[in-house]
Structures are given as C-alpha cells and as structure tokens.
Design a protein around this motif. Sequence first.
Motif, PDB file in Angstrom:
ATOM      1  N   ILE A   1      45.975   1.064  11.603  1.00  0.00           N
ATOM      2  CA  ILE A   1      46.991   0.323  11.097  1.00  0.00           C
ATOM      3  C   ILE A   1      48.633   1.071  11.343  1.00  0.00           C
ATOM      4  O   ILE A   1      49.757   0.287  11.808  1.00  0.00           O
ATOM      5  CB  ILE A   1      46.868   0.237   9.617  1.00  0.00           C
ATOM      6  CG1 ILE A   1      45.692  -0.668   9.333  1.00  0.00           C
ATOM      7  CG2 ILE A   1      48.116  -0.302   8.962  1.00  0.00           C
ATOM      8  CD1 ILE A   1      45.289  -0.277   7.840  1.00  0.00           C
TER       9      ILE A   1
ATOM     10  N   ILE B   1      58.595  -4.492   8.813  1.00  0.00           N
ATOM     11  CA  ILE B   1      57.087  -5.312   8.730  1.00  0.00           C
ATOM     12  C   ILE B   1      56.537  -4.910   7.362  1.00  0.00           C
ATOM     13  O   ILE B   1      56.635  -3.898   6.818  1.00  0.00           O
ATOM     14  CB  ILE B   1      56.335  -4.363   9.842  1.00  0.00           C
ATOM     15  CG1 ILE B   1      56.829  -4.423  11.233  1.00  0.00           C
ATOM     16  CG2 ILE B   1      54.960  -5.043   9.874  1.00  0.00           C
ATOM     17  CD1 ILE B   1      56.151  -3.384  12.100  1.00  0.00           C
TER      18      ILE B   1
ATOM     19  N   CYS C   1      49.514   0.028  14.753  1.00  0.00           N
ATOM     20  CA  CYS C   1      49.716  -1.370  14.941  1.00  0.00           C
ATOM     21  C   CYS C   1      51.464  -1.723  14.313  1.00  0.00           C
ATOM     22  O   CYS C   1      52.068  -2.196  15.117  1.00  0.00           O
ATOM     23  CB  CYS C   1      48.965  -2.247  14.187  1.00  0.00           C
ATOM     24  SG  CYS C   1      47.118  -2.614  14.860  1.00  0.00           S
ATOM     25  N   HIS C   2      51.676  -0.936  13.533  1.00  0.00           N
ATOM     26  CA  HIS C   2      52.933  -0.739  13.081  1.00  0.00           C
ATOM     27  C   HIS C   2      53.980  -0.167  14.076  1.00  0.00           C
ATOM     28  O   HIS C   2      54.951  -0.840  14.385  1.00  0.00           O
ATOM     29  CB  HIS C   2      53.430   0.093  11.707  1.00  0.00           C
ATOM     30  CG  HIS C   2      53.264  -1.141  10.490  1.00  0.00           C
ATOM     31  ND1 HIS C   2      53.931  -1.393   9.762  1.00  0.00           N
ATOM     32  CD2 HIS C   2      51.974  -1.709  10.026  1.00  0.00           C
ATOM     33  CE1 HIS C   2      53.737  -2.080   8.635  1.00  0.00           C
ATOM     34  NE2 HIS C   2      52.110  -2.342   8.872  1.00  0.00           N
TER      35      HIS C   2
ATOM     36  N   THR D   1      52.932  -5.396   5.517  1.00  0.00           N
ATOM     37  CA  THR D   1      51.346  -5.258   5.698  1.00  0.00           C
ATOM     38  C   THR D   1      50.653  -5.276   4.330  1.00  0.00           C
ATOM     39  O   THR D   1      50.785  -4.434   3.450  1.00  0.00           O
ATOM     40  CB  THR D   1      50.686  -4.077   6.702  1.00  0.00           C
ATOM     41  OG1 THR D   1      51.412  -4.277   7.934  1.00  0.00           O
ATOM     42  CG2 THR D   1      49.378  -4.312   6.764  1.00  0.00           C
ATOM     43  N   ASP D   2      49.925  -6.452   4.098  1.00  0.00           N
ATOM     44  CA  ASP D   2      49.077  -6.451   2.904  1.00  0.00           C
ATOM     45  C   ASP D   2      47.552  -6.049   3.278  1.00  0.00           C
ATOM     46  O   ASP D   2      46.999  -6.413   4.279  1.00  0.00           O
ATOM     47  CB  ASP D   2      49.012  -8.074   2.300  1.00  0.00           C
ATOM     48  CG  ASP D   2      50.417  -8.250   1.867  1.00  0.00           C
ATOM     49  OD1 ASP D   2      51.152  -7.509   1.061  1.00  0.00           O
ATOM     50  OD2 ASP D   2      50.844  -9.479   2.149  1.00  0.00           O
ATOM     51  N   ILE D   3      47.184  -4.815   2.567  1.00  0.00           N
ATOM     52  CA  ILE D   3      45.848  -4.384   2.821  1.00  0.00           C
ATOM     53  C   ILE D   3      44.952  -4.620   1.691  1.00  0.00           C
ATOM     54  O   ILE D   3      45.352  -4.294   0.637  1.00  0.00           O
ATOM     55  CB  ILE D   3      45.810  -2.823   3.184  1.00  0.00           C
ATOM     56  CG1 ILE D   3      46.947  -2.556   4.268  1.00  0.00           C
ATOM     57  CG2 ILE D   3      44.549  -2.301   3.583  1.00  0.00           C
ATOM     58  CD1 ILE D   3      47.284  -1.182   4.714  1.00  0.00           C
TER      59      ILE D   3
ATOM     60  N   GLY E   1      43.566 -13.400   8.473  1.00  0.00           N
ATOM     61  CA  GLY E   1      43.761 -11.868   8.531  1.00  0.00           C
ATOM     62  C   GLY E   1      42.792 -11.267   9.733  1.00  0.00           C
ATOM     63  O   GLY E   1      42.169 -12.135  10.338  1.00  0.00           O
TER      64      GLY E   1
END
Length: 69
Positions: A20, A35, A23-24, A37-39, A6
């Motif tokens: 973030i 999309i 980015c999306h 996203t794991d945060i 990551g």
Amino acid sequence: MASGYGTNVEGPWDKVMEVIGECHKAVHRMGTPRIATDIRIGTRTDKAIVAGGNDGKVKRVEEILSSDK
C-alpha cells in the motif's frame, strides 16, 4: 484481484502495508500531491487460509457465471 469496488490484497500484514505504501509513493512520483486511501481490513485466527487464498473463490464465481450461458 479486482472486487466490485476496489482491489483486494492478501498476504502477511507487513507485506500488505508495504505494498500500500509503495502504491502511494508511485502515485506521488507521478505528481499527485494528495492521496486518500480507504482500507478495510479483515483478519482471522479461527481458520487457516489454504494455499491460493481467494483463487478458489474466483474459480467458483467463474464456474457459476459460465453455467448461466
């Protein structure tokens, strides 16, 4: 900074969340309809982050790797 699996982003909470989101938006503009996203978020109040944040950790790993040669 790239990690094993990551990307690490460090900074003030609001700015990190903004990055973030940007980015999306950029990936959606490229035509991707969905999309995920794991945060993983870590915060701490017991220790001040010195200037440079992870830079010292990166330097230490580079020193270790160069000494193995």
